[in-house]
Scaffold this active site. Structure first.
Site, PDB file in Angstrom:
ATOM      1  CB  CYS A 250      49.785  18.757 -26.957  1.00  0.00           C
ATOM      2  SG  CYS A 250      48.796  19.439 -28.279  1.00  0.00           S
TER       3      CYS A 250
ATOM      4  CB  CYS B 174      52.092  21.757 -16.555  1.00  0.00           C
ATOM      5  SG  CYS B 174      53.280  20.992 -17.650  1.00  0.00           S
TER       6      CYS B 174
END
Lengths: 375, 133, 409
Positions: free
Chosen positions: B37, B106
């Site tokens: 990812c 994130c």
């Protein structure tokens, strides 16, 4: 003033000095607007500034502006991007509208070259087209169309409306909201911008199918790396387009003077669309019994650039379908030329035109019927 | 992509980069994300006898926003109790760093990392069990 | 804000995204912005003729660099339009007899999207895989092309990995089955020798801004003997022999022509220079950094391209670090998205490695000094990011990263 008179501004216009400057500066900077690094971001910024400028000039929003490679491409994108049939267009559309899709319905015009709104409504009711396309001003005669009315009627009957404003933009005020159209085609090189840049302004509610498949540029509506410098030049030219409308008033004076003086030389000469609203710079006039090709060649020798119709088809000596659709007889239509004024023209150009035109008419046009030239 | 100044600052001067001994009983390790990812975060905490987080270290494989998010949480958790540290929300991280929508994940990863580190520590100290990292 | 950089302009190493305009090209274009402004389709006056003359000279220059006759060159707005026109144009024209198209999975997005569009319209499309080096397998191609195939579209040079496909052999296979061979040569023209006749090419796309010419212009070569026929995709005034309507932009045509002429003249010397720069870069990087991998074949490759994966480092963070360098992490059209490059994936590069790749493009204005700075910058930041990378730490400790059961995120 130069020794040549450029009176073919409807074909293309000289690039404005400030536009050239901006183009050259953009050409000197490297960057693909899709790149994420600084060069790419800079190129992206240039494109987006121009988008704002074009949008503002026609009273639209930046998100509605899709940059293309030309007015022709914009028209093709509009007509084919809707992907629904049938499509109805006026009888005087540019080929890039008239031939964009097969099997279009044609809305007739009257003898002045203005869309016949009565007939238009009847056709709409009968055929229920999905899309209607009527230009704002005709490229050959300069005749202005009742687009606001067209849009009102068409919307009332459920059709979308496209307007080719390529020729009108920069000569008269173009206000997308006031016109009430769903799509609007523009071209840079008709307003003092560069060739190779156009736009289709598309109302955000419209789901447009792209003409070109590829990268996701222009919000997936037009693939291909953006013509950055062309778009920049288009933006600058568009930002000035409405200020330059003042220039149109000057063009109108020149056009009216030319029209008056040519008619004085040949009272029988027909001016097409004379009693309709016309672009202030455009004069489409017949020289009785003198073929258009003869005229443009003789005028060229005298240092005057005019055209025998629209530039794209002027290679072929066919009579103008625009004039034919106005009911002008073949024999008269083939004697029509288009004179289109623009920035930089002065009364000196009118004098030169009148003199050369008059001399030619005196030589050839003394009512003797010339034999048909073989095509 | 234009980065926020705080992201750039953490990227250029990351706080608390490094590793603690993951086998030590006072260290909790969180390893979250996946290489496929494009983001992997390793966040470690060292908990003192008083129950406060004494030290925190991170290593991150990921974009600038991922690095900044993990660097930021190592600063935030120091001196906190586990319960306090557990309350750190990704929205606070995203807000502090002014992360754009495409980078919100994130901050989510950073929240997951701190939770994972706390869970690891608790599992170790509570049940005295070895936890695979 | 910017304390670190003395010269604020970064070093441009993204020549596959776009190239700077060569000043000589700009010089050739200038008169067409100022004095020679006619509409090239205005046949009735000198303004038009002057523009037309410029356009026709440019057409010959474009023809010359690919060994074609000028009559076989059509100007377009760019390679995207050329590719659309070639593939849709041929497919639609011959659809009654042939309804099959062959292409490769590593083609430019505009070719793939065009093929997908045609699939929706009922055409059959074969997407050939590529080998690990990025080249197609000719035997697979031979098996895919049938007497129902109207067009085979295989790019000459890939935009991400720079590999050169065996054009001549591809053309032979196409012609044996009566199919036309189209090649997207946007990245190839001016970088490798191309001869449409020797290479059995029937249609070829060119881009202006990839060869130091302007944006907004491209060309499509369309073979005349034996004649390739197309359905026009943009209708109107009937310019470009009815295959592409729209007023031509003389300044842009002239720019493309001049760019081709310069490239043709300078290619032999320039190719040697670029290969030297590229080798200097690659040698230095490999000497100083372990675990770097070149994507795509090195031998069958244009001299100005490298595509390198830096294991255990994430590409976007590397880009952020090496901000003195303008490079790309994937094709420019898609690099704003978070998806790893489909080209690298097609080579069998694993997703995590694809995430760590940089495309480094060298070109006409790249200097040795810039190459050396680029090496320094990349080595410094890769080292720093690896020190920060948990994956690098594990790899150094001998942990097999694939053995870890990563949570899907």
């Amino acid at each position: 003033m130069s020794a040549v008179s450029y009176l073919d501004h409807n074909a293309t216009t000289p690039v404005l000095p400030d536009v050239v400057e901006a183009i050259v500066e953009a050409l000197r900077t490297v960057g693909n607007p899709s790149s994420v690094h600084r060069f790419g971001r800079n190129a992206r910024r240039l494109v987006e500034t121009a988008r704002e400028q074009v949008a503002t000039a026609v009273n639209a929003t930046a998100g509605e502006v899709v940059f293309t490679g030309s007015g022709t491409e914009s028209n093709n994108l509009a007509l084919r991007g809707i992907a629904r049939a049938p499509v109805m267009v006026s009888a005087i559309e540019h080929d890039s509208v008239a031939k964009a899709v097969d099997g279009v319905l044609i809305a007739p015009v009257d003898s002045n070259g203005v869309v016949d709104l009565g007939a238009f409504r009847l056709l709409l009711e009968k055929h229920r087209p999905a899309l209607v396309s009527v230009m704002l001003a005709n490229n050959e005669t300069g005749v202005i169309q009742p687009v606001t009315e067209v849009a009102r009627i068409a919307h009332g009957l459920g059709a979308l409306v496209h307007c080719d404003a390529v020729q009108a933009f920069g000569k008269i005020k173009v206000d997308m909201k006031a016109l009430g159209v769903d799509m609007l085609s523009l071209s840079a090189h008709k307003i003092g911008g560069p060739q190779g840049a156009g736009a289709l302004v598309v109302q955000s509610s419209i789901n447009l199918q792209p003409l070109l498949q590829g990268g996701g540029q222009e919000k997936r509506r037009r693939a291909g790396t953006e013509n950055v410098h062309g778009i920049v030049g288009f933006g600058i030219a568009a930002a000035g387009a409405n200020d330059h409308l003042l220039e149109s008033g000057r063009s109108a004076n020149l056009r009216d003077a030319a029209e008056l003086r040519l008619k004085a030389l040949a009272p029988a000469a027909r001016v097409f669309g004379a009693t309709a609203d016309r672009l202030p710079n455009t004069l489409c006039i017949e020289m009785p019994d003198v073929g258009a090709e003869t005229q443009v060649m003789a005028l060229d020798l005298a240092g005057i650039a005019v055209s025998a119709g629209s530039a794209c088809s002027s290679g072929k000596v066919a009579t103008s379908p625009v004039l034919r659709s106005m009911g002008v007889e073949e024999a008269i239509a083939r004697c029509a030329i288009r004179i289109s004024f623009g920035r930089g023209n002065t009364m000196v150009d009118v004098d030169r035109l009148v003199q050369a035109w008059g001399a030619l008419f005196a030589r050839h046009g003394a009512r003797l019927v010339r034999p048909e030239t073989a095509a | 992509m234009a980065y926020n100044d705080k992201v750039i600052d953490h990227y250029e001067h990351p706080r608390n980069v490094g590793s603690l001994d993951k086998d030590s009983s006072d260290v909790g390790t969180g390893l979250v994300g996946a290489p496929a990812c494009g983001d992997v975060m390793k966040l470690q905490i060292k908990v003192g006898a008083d129950g406060l987080i004494q030290d925190a270290k991170f290593k991150t494989f990921g974009c600038g926003s991922a690095i900044a998010s993990s660097s930021l949480v190592t600063e935030w958790v120091k001196g906190k109790t586990l319960d306090e540290a557990e309350k750190i929300r990704n929205t606070e991280i995203a807000k502090h760093l002014a992360l754009p929508p495409v980078k919100i994940h994130c901050s989510v990863l950073a929240e997951d990392a701190i939770k994972a580190a706390i869970a690891d520590y608790r599992a170790k100290s509570g049940k005295d069990e070895k936890v695979a990292s | 804000m910017n304390t670190m950089l003395r010269n604020s302009q970064p070093i441009y190493l993204d020549y596959q995204a776009t190239t700077p305009l060569d000043p000589r090209v700009l010089e050739a274009m200038m008169p067409y912005f100022t004095s020679k402004f006619g509409n090239p389709h205005s046949r009735s006056h000198a303004y038009g003729w002057e523009s037309e003359e410029g356009v026709e000279k440019a057409r010959a220059q474009v023809g010359s660099i690919i060994g074609a006759d000028e009559k076989e060159v059509i100007f377009t707005s760019g390679a995207t339009e050329s590719n659309n026109l070639a593939i849709k144009g041929v497919a639609e024209f011959y659809k009654d007899k042939r309804d099959h198209i062959v292409t490769a999975v590593t083609e430019h997005k505009c070719v793939l999207d065009t093929c997908r569009h045609l699939e929706q319209k009922g055409f059959k499309v074969t997407y050939l895989p590529v080998q690990q080096n990025g080249l197609i397998d000719l035997e697979q191609l031979r098996a895919a092309v049938t007497d129902k195939t109207s067009i085979v579209s295989i790019m000459a040079v890939n935009n991400e990995i720079g590999v050169v496909q065996p054009l001549k052999e591809i053309g032979e296979i196409c012609h044996a089955k009566g199919a036309f061979f189209h090649t997207d040569a946007a990245q190839a023209v001016g970088k490798i020798d191309i001869d449409v006749n020797a290479m059995n090419i029937d249609l070829l796309s060119i881009s202006g801004h990839k060869i130091y010419g302007p944006k907004g212009i491209g060309a499509l070569y369309v073979r005349r003997r034996p004649r390739v026929r197309l359905v026009a995709q943009i209708n109107g005034g009937g310019q470009e022999r009815g295959m592409r309507s729209g007023t031509l932009a003389p300044a842009l045509c002239v720019g493309l022509g001049e760019a081709c002429a310069i490239a043709q003249k300078e290619m032999p010397v320039e190719a040697v220079r670029l290969r030297k720069l590229r080798d200097r870069f690659l040698t230095a990087i490999k000497a100083r950094l372990p675990e770097v991998f070149l994507n795509g074949d090195l031998d069958s490759r244009i001299p100005g391209n490298l595509n390198i994966s830096f294991a255990y480092v994430e590409g976007e963070s590397l880009m952020m670090g090496i901000k003195r360098l303008a490079v790309s992490s994937g094709s420019a059209c898609t690099s704003a998205s978070l998806e790893p490059s489909y080209v690298l994936r097609a080579l069998g590069v694993e997703e995590e490695m694809a995430h760590t790749s940089l495309r480094i493009g060298f070109g006409r204005f790249t200097t040795e000094e810039e190459v050396d700075i680029a090496v320094e910058e990349i080595v410094r930041h890769v080292t720093k990011l690896r020190d920060m990378s948990p994956l690098w730490e594990m790899a150094q400790a001998g942990v097999d990263i694939k053995s870890i059961n990563w949570a899907a995120h």
